[in-house]
Design a protein around this motif. Structure first.
Motif, PDB file in Angstrom:
ATOM      1  N   ASN A 215       0.829  -1.187   0.000  1.00 31.17           N
ATOM      2  CA  ASN A 215       0.000   0.000   0.000  1.00 31.17           C
ATOM      3  C   ASN A 215       0.868   1.243   0.000  1.00 31.17           C
ATOM      4  O   ASN A 215       2.004   1.211   0.453  1.00 31.17           O
ATOM      5  CB  ASN A 215      -0.903  -0.023   1.237  1.00 31.17           C
ATOM      6  CG  ASN A 215      -2.121   0.844   1.065  1.00 31.17           C
ATOM      7  OD1 ASN A 215      -2.361   1.345  -0.023  1.00 31.17           O
ATOM      8  ND2 ASN A 215      -2.871   0.999   2.123  1.00 31.17           N
TER       9      ASN A 215
ATOM     10  N   THR B 284      -5.684  -0.666   2.274  1.00 34.35           N
ATOM     11  CA  THR B 284      -4.776  -1.698   2.750  1.00 34.35           C
ATOM     12  C   THR B 284      -5.408  -3.082   2.629  1.00 34.35           C
ATOM     13  O   THR B 284      -4.746  -4.053   2.260  1.00 34.35           O
ATOM     14  CB  THR B 284      -4.380  -1.431   4.211  1.00 34.35           C
ATOM     15  OG1 THR B 284      -3.784  -0.130   4.303  1.00 34.35           O
ATOM     16  CG2 THR B 284      -3.381  -2.466   4.715  1.00 34.35           C
TER      17      THR B 284
ATOM     18  N   PRO C  79      -0.044  -6.062   6.901  1.00 35.66           N
ATOM     19  CA  PRO C  79      -0.204  -4.600   6.892  1.00 35.66           C
ATOM     20  C   PRO C  79      -1.520  -4.102   7.480  1.00 35.66           C
ATOM     21  O   PRO C  79      -1.582  -2.986   7.996  1.00 35.66           O
ATOM     22  CB  PRO C  79      -0.111  -4.260   5.390  1.00 35.66           C
ATOM     23  CG  PRO C  79       0.725  -5.345   4.813  1.00 35.66           C
ATOM     24  CD  PRO C  79       0.332  -6.576   5.574  1.00 35.66           C
TER      25      PRO C  79
ATOM     26  N   VAL D 158      -1.576  -1.115  10.212  1.00 41.45           N
ATOM     27  CA  VAL D 158      -2.371   0.109  10.065  1.00 41.45           C
ATOM     28  C   VAL D 158      -3.276   0.314  11.272  1.00 41.45           C
ATOM     29  O   VAL D 158      -3.455   1.434  11.758  1.00 41.45           O
ATOM     30  CB  VAL D 158      -3.213   0.050   8.775  1.00 41.45           C
ATOM     31  CG1 VAL D 158      -4.244   1.177   8.739  1.00 41.45           C
ATOM     32  CG2 VAL D 158      -2.310   0.138   7.557  1.00 41.45           C
TER      33      VAL D 158
ATOM     34  N   ASN E  51       4.782  -3.074   4.714  1.00 45.09           N
ATOM     35  CA  ASN E  51       4.336  -3.194   3.331  1.00 45.09           C
ATOM     36  C   ASN E  51       5.455  -3.705   2.423  1.00 45.09           C
ATOM     37  O   ASN E  51       5.228  -4.532   1.531  1.00 45.09           O
ATOM     38  CB  ASN E  51       3.833  -1.842   2.816  1.00 45.09           C
ATOM     39  CG  ASN E  51       2.492  -1.455   3.405  1.00 45.09           C
ATOM     40  OD1 ASN E  51       1.639  -2.299   3.621  1.00 45.09           O
ATOM     41  ND2 ASN E  51       2.307  -0.172   3.670  1.00 45.09           N
TER      42      ASN E  51
END
Length: 283
Positions: free
Chosen positions: A2, A100, A148, A152, A168
């Motif tokens: 991402n 994501t 990921p 996040v 990522n």
């Protein structure tokens, strides 16, 4: 992998560039991402329309495993590109989380489709234990691709951006490691095995008619994915360390090339599907 909006766009008050120039640059990249996302979606529609047409209106072939995986790849990639475009202009956290998720779905679909599409060649060209190792690595890699999302959700503080790039980038390297295997095996097959199969099994064998198409397109797709990693690394380096107008331009140049490489991977896979379809129905 991402993408994140560069820190220097929002936090560096000393950046010597006008708001109008920044806005124009951001809009240009966002429109480019949207265009690639829409084109990817149109490829999905056109490909399935061709499948229905060649099968005289029958819908069954659309639900074959390989086609469903390719559809999932195209759909999640289209969503990823369009959501990236929205995030580029709005920097909304919910949009970033959604993007994501779309990215993780695209990576998992890419690994799954690449393996299923090329597994006959991989089994033919690889030692049994090498093939078995990469089979299980594919399974583990698909789990890693979801990492990921958790990064996040839980990352915070001043090191958040760097952490997201690391996570990522790690998932991207997992895919690249698999792609290196795919590329080496496909390249080996194209160089040394096609003539051998032609001599032993004849020009009508599956190994002569279908395998070279699969191998060549997978080889190019693997190279395109590798280039994505390089452009993503360029983005990460500039975002973490760069603060000049030149570095900002390079950042968005890397971003555009990243997205274009991603689109190139989709084009390779769709062209492979179309060529195999026409070859099948020529018979």
């Amino acid at each position: 992998m991402n993408q994140t909006l560069p820190n220097n766009l929002t936090t560096n008050s000393t950046l010597a560039v006008s708001e109008e120039a920044i806005h124009a640059l951001v809009q240009l990249v966002a429109h480019f991402q949207t265009l690639l996302g829409v084109l990817t979606l149109l490829m999905l529609v056109a490909m399935n329309g061709l499948i229905i047409y060649l099968n005289h209106g029958k819908l069954g072939p659309i639900f074959a495993q390989k086609n469903l995986l390719l559809c999932a790849l195209l759909l999640s990639t289209s969503a990823m590109l369009i959501l990236n475009s929205v995030y580029t202009t709005s920097e909304s956290q919910p949009i970033y989380v959604t993007c994501t998720v779309a990215t993780a779905c695209a990576e998992v679909a890419y690994i799954s489709f690449s393996w299923v599409r090329t597994r006959e060649i991989l089994r033919l060209e690889s030692h049994r234990y090498v093939h078995l190792f990469f089979y299980y690595f594919c399974l583990v890699g698909q789990i890693i691709c979801w990492a990921p999302i958790f990064a996040v959700a839980f990352a915070a503080g001043p090191s958040r951006t760097l952490l997201l790039y690391i996570v990522n980038g790690t998932t991207g390297l997992v895919v690249v490691f698999l792609d290196c295997y795919f590329a080496i095996v496909m390249g080996t097959h194209l160089v040394s095995r096609t003539a051998e199969i032609l001599e032993s099994k004849g020009p009508e064998s599956r190994g002569v008619k279908f395998y070279p198409i699969i191998a060549s397109h997978q080889f190019v797709a693997s190279l395109a994915f590798f280039s994505m990693i390089l452009f993503y690394a360029g983005e990460a380096f500039i975002d973490v360390s760069g603060r000049s107008i030149t570095s900002l331009r390079i950042f968005y140049g890397c971003s555009a090339l990243f997205n274009f490489s991603l689109f190139g991977v989709m084009v390779c896979n769709v062209l492979m599907k179309v060529r195999l379809l026409f070859l099948k129905f020529e018979d």
